[in-house]
Design an enzyme around this catalytic site. Structure first.
Site, PDB file in Angstrom:
ATOM      1  N   LEU A 137       0.861  -1.166   0.000  1.00  0.00           N
ATOM      2  CA  LEU A 137       0.000   0.000   0.000  1.00  0.00           C
ATOM      3  C   LEU A 137       0.904   1.223   0.000  1.00  0.00           C
ATOM      4  CD1 LEU A 137      -2.791  -0.764   2.662  1.00  0.00           C
ATOM      5  CD2 LEU A 137      -2.967  -0.944   0.176  1.00  0.00           C
ATOM      6  N   ASP A 138       0.494   2.279  -0.681  1.00  0.00           N
ATOM      7  CA  ASP A 138       1.269   3.510  -0.658  1.00  0.00           C
ATOM      8  C   ASP A 138       1.361   4.040   0.770  1.00  0.00           C
ATOM      9  OD1 ASP A 138       1.566   3.500  -3.449  1.00  0.00           O
ATOM     10  OD2 ASP A 138      -0.371   4.487  -3.713  1.00  0.00           O
ATOM     11  N   ARG A 139       2.395   4.816   1.041  1.00  0.00           N
ATOM     12  CA  ARG A 139       2.614   5.363   2.387  1.00  0.00           C
ATOM     13  C   ARG A 139       1.359   6.049   2.925  1.00  0.00           C
ATOM     14  NH1 ARG A 139       7.056   8.081   5.305  1.00  0.00           N
ATOM     15  NH2 ARG A 139       8.435   7.884   3.491  1.00  0.00           N
ATOM     16  N   ARG A 238      -5.374   5.864  -8.075  1.00  0.00           N
ATOM     17  CA  ARG A 238      -4.947   7.257  -8.037  1.00  0.00           C
ATOM     18  C   ARG A 238      -4.825   7.867  -9.430  1.00  0.00           C
ATOM     19  NH1 ARG A 238       0.355   7.135  -4.400  1.00  0.00           N
ATOM     20  NH2 ARG A 238       0.203   9.398  -4.774  1.00  0.00           N
TER      21      ARG A 238
END
Length: 297
Positions: A137-139, A238
Site C-alpha cells: 500500500l502507498d505510504r 490514483r
C-alpha cells in the site's frame, strides 16, 4: 513484546474423547466461524490444562480442560506502532496499516515500515521467524495488508494471485461528483522515467487496468466512493481518478489541490482471499478512518 491480560475466563470445556484442538473448538461452537476460532488461537487466549496453546493440531485427550480467556479491552494486544494485527496463523499475518507508514523500505527509509515492524514483532517470539511481502500500500494509504510468514507460501500466493485474491476494495474521497455515479473505469497504464504513472483511455501498449466504482455519498464538492479492483496495477486508483478529472483528496502527486485532513483520502477497507494452506475463504474488513468520514459531514 505485547502484553496480554487473559485472567478472565469466558468458557471452560472438558474433553470427552481424543481430538485435535481446532476440531474440538469447532465442535463446541466457541465462535461462529472457523476464522474466528483460529483468531482465538493466534491471540493465545486458548489454554489446555492452563497452558496457552496456538497450534491448531494440538492433541487433546479425554479429561483435558480447555479454557477460553478474555483479552483486556485496553491491553492493545494486537497493536504495534503504525499497524494492528487482525489475524495470524503459521502461514499468514493480516494487518490494518495506518496512513504515513511505508509498506517496505526505500532509499531514504529503512526501518519504520510495515515490513520491518512485523519482522521485529515475529523475531521477538522466534528469532528465526521471517516475514515476506505479498503486496504493497502507498505510504499515505491506510488499510488492509497480508504478509506471508514462509517463502513457499509467498511464492505460491504470488504465482496464483488472480485466483487467490477474490476481492480488494477501497474507500476513496474524490474531488467533485462522478457521472454516472456508478460504473467501471478501464484504461492502460505506463510509468515514466520519474516513476510517475500515466493512464490512457485507449490501448497504447500499457498495462490494462480495470476499476469498478460506486458512489456511497456525495455533497456539492466531494464524493465518497467504493472501488473494487479487477486488476492490481501500481497507483491504479490514483492515476485513473486523475485521468477522469476527479483526483483523490490529498493526492498532490496525481492532481489534487486540496489536503484538508493532511493525508490522502484512500483506505483499503476489504480484503478477501483463499488461504493457500487450508483453502478457506478469508474475509477481512477495516472501518473507514474518522478523518475521512468527517470530510463528508
Amino acid at each position: 513484546m505485547r502484553r496480554r491480560n487473559q485472567d478472565a475466563v469466558l468458557q471452560t470445556l472438558k474433553v470427552e474423547s481424543k481430538s485435535e484442538l481446532l476440531a474440538f473448538l469447532l465442535e463446541q461452537k466457541v465462535r461462529k466461524s472457523r476464522n474466528a476460532v483460529k483468531s482465538l488461537l493466534a491471540n493465545k487466549v486458548v489454554r489446555v490444562n492452563e497452558k496457552a496453546v496456538t497450534q491448531f493440531n494440538e492433541e487433546l485427550k479425554a479429561g483435558d480442560i480447555v479454557t477460553i480467556h478474555k483479552l483486556s479491552a485496553n491491553s492493545n494486544a494486537n497493536k504495534l506502532k503504525g499497524l494492528t494485527i487482525l489475524y495470524e496463523d503459521p502461514d499468514l499475518i493480516v494487518v490494518d496499516k495506518e496512513a504515513k507508514l511505508l509498506s517496505i523500505s526505500t532509499d531514504t527509509e529503512k526501518r519504520q515500515t510495515a515490513y520491518s515492524i512485523l519482522s521485529e514483532y515475529l523475531k521477538s517470539h522466534d528469532r528465526n521467524a521471517r516475514v515476506f511481502v505479498l503486496h504493497r500500500l502507498d505510504r499515505d494509504t491506510s488499510g488492509l495488508m497480508v504478509f506471508a510468514k514462509d517463502q513457499e507460501v509467498q511464492e505460491r500466493m504470488q504465482k496464483f494471485w488472480d485466483y487467490t485474491i477474490r476481492k480488494r476494495s477501497y474507500i476513496a474521497i474524490i474531488e467533485g461528483n462522478l457521472e454516472p455515479a456508478d460504473g467501471t473505469i478501464t484504461s492502460w497504464l505506463w510509468e515514466d522515467k520519474n516513476f510517475v504513472m500515466h493512464s490512457s483511455p485507449v490501448d497504447n501498449g500499457g498495462q490494462k487496468a480495470v476499476t469498478h466504482y460506486k458512489t456511497i455519498k456525495a455533497n456539492e464538492w466531494l464524493s465518497m466512493l467504493q472501488l473494487d479492483l479487477e486488476t492490481g496495477r501500481k497507483n491504479q486508483i490514483r492515476v485513473q481518478m486523475q485521468q477522469i478529472g476527479h483526483p483523490i483528496v490529498g493526492d498532490k502527486k496525481y492532481g489534487s489541490e486540496i489536503n484538508p485532513i493532511k493525508r490522502m483520502a484512500l483506505h483499503a477497507n476489504e480484503l478477501v482471499f483463499i488461504h493457500p494452506g487450508t483453502k478457506e475463504r478469508m474475509e477481512f474488513k477495516s472501518p473507514i478512518p474518522k478523518k475521512m468520514q468527517e470530510l463528508m459531514k
